[in-house]
Design an enzyme around this catalytic site. Structure first.
Site, PDB file in Angstrom:
ATOM      1  N   THR A  36      10.289  -0.853   7.033  1.00 31.01           N
ATOM      2  CA  THR A  36       9.398  -1.788   7.710  1.00 31.01           C
ATOM      3  C   THR A  36       9.139  -3.027   6.857  1.00 31.01           C
ATOM      4  OG1 THR A  36       8.324   0.112   8.752  1.00 31.01           O
ATOM      5  CG2 THR A  36       7.186  -1.989   8.915  1.00 31.01           C
ATOM      6  N   ASP A  90       2.452  -2.760   2.953  1.00 30.63           N
ATOM      7  CA  ASP A  90       3.273  -1.568   2.746  1.00 30.63           C
ATOM      8  C   ASP A  90       3.329  -0.778   4.046  1.00 30.63           C
ATOM      9  OD1 ASP A  90       4.877   0.251   1.457  1.00 30.63           O
ATOM     10  OD2 ASP A  90       3.463   0.681  -0.165  1.00 30.63           O
ATOM     11  N   GLY A  91       4.239   0.164   4.102  1.00 29.34           N
ATOM     12  CA  GLY A  91       4.361   1.030   5.267  1.00 29.34           C
ATOM     13  C   GLY A  91       3.647   2.346   5.047  1.00 29.34           C
ATOM     14  N   GLU A 112       3.519   2.440  -5.407  1.00 28.54           N
ATOM     15  CA  GLU A 112       2.843   1.955  -4.201  1.00 28.54           C
ATOM     16  C   GLU A 112       1.330   2.051  -4.363  1.00 28.54           C
ATOM     17  OE1 GLU A 112       6.202   2.942  -0.776  1.00 28.54           O
ATOM     18  OE2 GLU A 112       4.578   4.355  -1.128  1.00 28.54           O
TER      19      GLU A 112
END
Length: 280
Positions: A36, A90-91, A112
């Site tokens: 994504t 972020d996804g 992350e």
């Protein structure tokens, strides 16, 4: 056709999230990992006219996406310790009704989380498959980054906490052995029963501390993180961006807690629309 629908949904969500949260005058922007995020960077590239913006990747893959777009990547550990990012995109592998997320399907969860906690606002971008009311509804496991030497100890600890069959993640070529993260750690995938949210515990739907077989998101994350050998847990919960760097005192002992939850989640839907969940 299904794949095309998913990719279209990702692109729509990314474009809307960037439109709403990307400031062309920003100084530092966190860029997460996964498919994504390619569309997030694409959308940023279309509207960014500021070559001075520093983009902080969460791993090798996201750095390559930034470089390919002609933007400027900067290593997380090259920035001063008091640096805050204007925004991080972020996804997620799954998101619940309270914006708690499961991340780590792509094995980048530690970096992350570092980037999400440094952001004044963390914005999540996903497609309709990730939109659930509770975590572990469709996504089957919690990814956990573990020191290689501690894998047996952590597996035993996870079973004690109630995980039915935690497993060490291997590469696609199983003969190549366990998958390694950017930190040269391993990933353990731990199945648990569908997790409760704080509202469920308040409503008496379970204790949420594992004693009755139920776990609330935050309590399970804390229990797993406490296992010796665990570097990080793929549950993003607790505070969100506006509460980052909050100092809390418990029995006179001060602790600093940072935001892990997104302030908003953008879901690209099958019909081309975008649904937004925001922090309450």
């Amino acid at each position: 056709m299904a794949d095309a629908t998913v990719e279209s949904a990702k692109r729509a969500a990314a474009q809307q999230a960037v439109k709403d949260h990307f400031d062309p005058s920003a100084t530092n922007v966190g860029i997460g990992s996964g498919t994504t995020i390619v569309y997030v960077v694409e959308a940023i590239k279309e509207i960014s006219t500021n070559p001075a913006i520093r983009f902080i990747p969460t791993g090798y893959q996201s750095r390559q996406v930034i470089v390919k777009a002609g933007l400027t990547p900067v290593a997380f550990d090259s920035l001063p310790e008091d640096t805050m990012f204007d925004v991080a995109f972020d996804g997620a592998d799954e998101v619940d009704a309270e914006l708690n997320c499961i991340k780590g399907g792509g094995a980048c969860l530690f970096q992350e989380k570092l980037v999400a906690e440094k952001a004044r606002k963390f914005v999540c971008v996903a497609d309709y498959r990730k939109k659930q009311e509770r975590l572990l509804t469709v996504w089957p496991t919690i990814p956990i980054e573990v020191a290689p030497i501690a894998v047996p100890t952590v597996l035993k600890g996870l079973r004690t906490l109630g995980s039915t069959n935690p497993k060490l993640r291997t590469t696609l070529l199983e003969k190549s052995g366990p998958l390694k993260t950017d930190q040269d750690f391993f990933i353990v995938d731990a199945p648990f029963k569908t997790l409760l949210i704080e509202a469920d515990v308040k409503a008496g739907k379970g204790k949420g501390d594992g004693s009755d077989g139920t776990w609330e998101v935050n309590k399970l994350s804390e229990a797993i993180k406490a296992l010796t050998g665990v570097l990080e847990v793929g549950i993003f919960s607790g505070l969100n961006g506006p509460d980052a760097e909050t100092i809390r005192s418990t029995d006179g002992v001060k602790t600093v807690t940072s935001g892990q939850k997104p302030v908003a989640v953008y879901f690209g839907m099958q019909d081309g629309s975008v649904e937004v969940r925001t922090a309450k």
